[in-house]
Write a protein that holds these residues in place. Structure first.
Motif, PDB file in Angstrom:
ATOM      1  N   ALA A 334       0.816  -1.221   0.000  1.00  0.00           N
ATOM      2  CA  ALA A 334       0.000   0.000   0.000  1.00  0.00           C
ATOM      3  C   ALA A 334       0.847   1.267   0.000  1.00  0.00           C
ATOM      4  CB  ALA A 334      -0.930   0.009   1.218  1.00  0.00           C
ATOM      5  N   TYR A 335       2.107   1.170   0.465  1.00  0.00           N
ATOM      6  CA  TYR A 335       2.946   2.366   0.581  1.00  0.00           C
ATOM      7  C   TYR A 335       3.707   2.616  -0.720  1.00  0.00           C
ATOM      8  CZ  TYR A 335       1.732   2.414   5.485  1.00  0.00           C
ATOM      9  OH  TYR A 335       1.026   2.468   6.655  1.00  0.00           O
ATOM     10  N   ARG A 336       2.965   3.008  -1.719  1.00  0.00           N
ATOM     11  CA  ARG A 336       3.533   3.202  -3.053  1.00  0.00           C
ATOM     12  C   ARG A 336       4.549   4.341  -3.069  1.00  0.00           C
ATOM     13  NH1 ARG A 336      -0.399   4.785  -8.126  1.00  0.00           N
ATOM     14  NH2 ARG A 336       1.141   4.818  -9.798  1.00  0.00           N
ATOM     15  N   ARG A 337       4.180   5.489  -2.473  1.00  0.00           N
ATOM     16  CA  ARG A 337       5.092   6.631  -2.461  1.00  0.00           C
ATOM     17  C   ARG A 337       6.368   6.299  -1.710  1.00  0.00           C
ATOM     18  NH1 ARG A 337       4.103  10.783   0.857  1.00  0.00           N
ATOM     19  NH2 ARG A 337       3.972   9.105   2.396  1.00  0.00           N
ATOM     20  N   ASN A 338       6.259   5.619  -0.561  1.00  0.00           N
ATOM     21  CA  ASN A 338       7.445   5.244   0.208  1.00  0.00           C
ATOM     22  C   ASN A 338       8.341   4.288  -0.581  1.00  0.00           C
ATOM     23  OD1 ASN A 338       6.050   6.692   2.115  1.00  0.00           O
ATOM     24  ND2 ASN A 338       6.382   5.233   3.769  1.00  0.00           N
ATOM     25  N   ARG A 339       7.717   3.401  -1.351  1.00  0.00           N
ATOM     26  CA  ARG A 339       8.512   2.468  -2.171  1.00  0.00           C
ATOM     27  C   ARG A 339       9.310   3.234  -3.218  1.00  0.00           C
ATOM     28  NH1 ARG A 339       8.795  -2.744  -2.726  1.00  0.00           N
ATOM     29  NH2 ARG A 339       7.058  -3.023  -1.267  1.00  0.00           N
ATOM     30  N   ALA A 340       8.682   4.213  -3.847  1.00  0.00           N
ATOM     31  CA  ALA A 340       9.389   5.013  -4.850  1.00  0.00           C
ATOM     32  C   ALA A 340      10.533   5.801  -4.212  1.00  0.00           C
ATOM     33  CB  ALA A 340       8.413   5.950  -5.550  1.00  0.00           C
ATOM     34  N   TYR A 341      10.269   6.379  -3.033  1.00  0.00           N
ATOM     35  CA  TYR A 341      11.293   7.184  -2.357  1.00  0.00           C
ATOM     36  C   TYR A 341      12.469   6.308  -1.936  1.00  0.00           C
ATOM     37  CZ  TYR A 341      13.177  10.920   0.563  1.00  0.00           C
ATOM     38  OH  TYR A 341      13.983  11.901   1.097  1.00  0.00           O
ATOM     39  N   THR A 342      12.189   5.136  -1.391  1.00  0.00           N
ATOM     40  CA  THR A 342      13.258   4.231  -0.971  1.00  0.00           C
ATOM     41  C   THR A 342      14.054   3.736  -2.170  1.00  0.00           C
ATOM     42  OG1 THR A 342      11.946   3.538   0.944  1.00  0.00           O
ATOM     43  CG2 THR A 342      13.754   2.102   0.290  1.00  0.00           C
ATOM     44  N   THR A 343      13.374   3.544  -3.296  1.00  0.00           N
ATOM     45  CA  THR A 343      14.075   3.144  -4.516  1.00  0.00           C
ATOM     46  C   THR A 343      15.036   4.231  -4.970  1.00  0.00           C
ATOM     47  OG1 THR A 343      12.197   1.760  -5.202  1.00  0.00           O
ATOM     48  CG2 THR A 343      13.744   2.426  -6.921  1.00  0.00           C
ATOM     49  N   ALA A 344      14.641   5.482  -4.845  1.00  0.00           N
ATOM     50  CA  ALA A 344      15.536   6.595  -5.193  1.00  0.00           C
ATOM     51  C   ALA A 344      16.743   6.619  -4.259  1.00  0.00           C
ATOM     52  CB  ALA A 344      14.782   7.920  -5.133  1.00  0.00           C
TER      53      ALA A 344
END
Length: 413
Positions: A334-344
């Motif tokens: 569910a934490y899509r934004r957090n996944r993108a940020y952690t990927t960065a």
């Protein structure tokens, strides 16, 4: 009851209010009745109580643990609009910024402002946080401020001190959410004003957990402004709140946030010590214990993510890469934004080890994860840091190729 921080007496009051809304006559549910439900002595409440419980909790009565007696039929009572709204809650989480608005307050009725109003507003906070987890907090400011205004309006009409304090706490929670929306969007000046207001409201509520929430956001805001001494001071203020003395989960977050500030301030050893304290505290936290919606994001995945930041900043990019991988493995879908940020952050750690091609490939996944959603301002800033370091470390041709490839997606998202 634990999730909504309700006593048996308060649940009885909320059920009676809901019965009054449904039938026009306030119910007579007592505290003793609630204890009979909890003990299992009464496994199937009266029809009106069942409908009222569903409206108060937003769940089918069977999901609350009640068991029908034989073949039961529901009383033909009118459906409450709040119940319909709660059933549609999940669908609302995917709404776009333009469509975000809080549910209108229910039509006036003779019963006083009470626990059911608190629950209704808390549902609205949870709705905003669900949107934030999906695509980021940007765009939620006006809806959050509207919720704060509604909480303060009801506070003036409330009849009991406990309900007034809970409404102040909700107003603080909404206002802090508005501030987070601006922090995530990179609009920092107004965010500070919202946090000052939220801290004052938390004081009026005498709610140390909301105070910790605000100090946590103040630390994040200060770090975005590159005022690292204030970031450390704010996170240390979070450590002194009463909630951290009784909740290892909250203490862990305060320590982890302090570690991030210390790392940016150049205090590497102190930062790593704080990380160790955060890990020890989280290990003592009970994952099954109900928690407030605002801190639902924090757990092992988030601690790994913050560890990656600290390790990268203090010059341990290999450790940062490992922590980022652990964070991504533990992060809920569910934490899509957090996944993108952690990927960065993972891409930055790879770049800082000299693995340029892998870093470029990893950074491209950020755009895939956030496809269809605008990039929050905070994520844009992080990708800007990646581009700056890429230009400084990579061959010019490769750096310009990355910039040309993602310029359109970056500028249009």
């Amino acid at each position: 009851m634990a999730a909504h921080q309700m006593s048996a007496s308060e649940l009885a009051d909320a059920v009676n209010e809901a019965i009054g809304t449904l039938t026009g006559k306030t119910g007579s549910t007592s505290e003793r009745t609630v204890f009979r439900w909890l003990s299992g002595e009464n496994r199937w409440p009266q029809a009106r109580q069942r409908r009222a419980l569903e409206n108060v909790c937003g769940l089918p009565v069977t999901a609350l643990g009640f068991v029908p007696r034989g073949k039961s039929t529901r009383a033909a009572l009118p459906e409450d609009p709040d119940m319909r709204r709660r059933r549609l809650f999940g669908a609302a989480a995917g709404t776009t910024a333009a469509a975000i608005s809080l549910a209108p307050p229910p039509a006036p009725h003779p019963s006083r402002v009470g626990t059911s109003d608190v629950i209704r507003l808390r549902d609205d906070v949870e709705r905003l946080l669900a949107v934030d987890a999906e695509r980021g907090g940007h765009g939620l400011e006006q809806a959050a401020l509207a919720g704060a205004s509604e909480a303060l309006r009801l506070q003036k009409e409330s009849a009991t001190q406990r309900v007034r304090q809970r409404l102040y706490a909700l107003a603080a929670d909404f206002t802090a959410t508005a501030a987070w929306s601006l922090i995530d969007a990179g609009r920092l000046d107004m965010a500070g004003r919202h946090l000052e207001r939220a801290l004052a409201l938390a004081g009026l509520a005498q709610d140390s957990e909301i105070a910790l929430q605000v100090w946590n956001l103040r630390a994040m805001l200060a770090r975005q402004r590159r005022d690292y001494l204030e970031a450390v001071a704010s996170s240390q203020a979070a450590q002194t709140t009463a909630i951290t003395r009784r909740s290892p989960l909250h203490a862990s977050l305060a320590y982890a946030r302090t570690a991030v500030g210390l790392a940016h301030a150049g205090e590497a050893r102190a930062a790593l010590r704080c990380l160790g304290r955060a890990e020890n505290a989280l290990a003592k936290a009970d994952p099954a214990q109900p928690r407030s919606s605002w801190i639902a994001f924090y757990g092992l995945a988030e601690l790994h993510s913050l560890t990656a930041i600290v390790r990268d900043v203090v010059g341990h990019p290999a450790h940062a890469e490992a922590a980022s991988h652990r964070a991504l493995a533990a992060l809920p879908d569910a934490y899509r934004r957090n996944r993108a940020y952690t990927t960065a952050r993972l891409a930055l750690a790879q770049l800082h080890q000299g693995d340029v091609e892998q870093a470029c490939a990893t950074s491209g996944k950020v755009f895939e994860i956030m496809a269809g959603m605008p990039l929050p301002g905070r994520m844009r800033l992080l990708l800007g840091d990646f581009q700056r370091d890429l230009l400084a470390q990579a061959p010019a041709a490769l750096a310009h190729e990355w910039t040309d490839h993602y310029r359109t997606e970056w500028s249009s998202s």
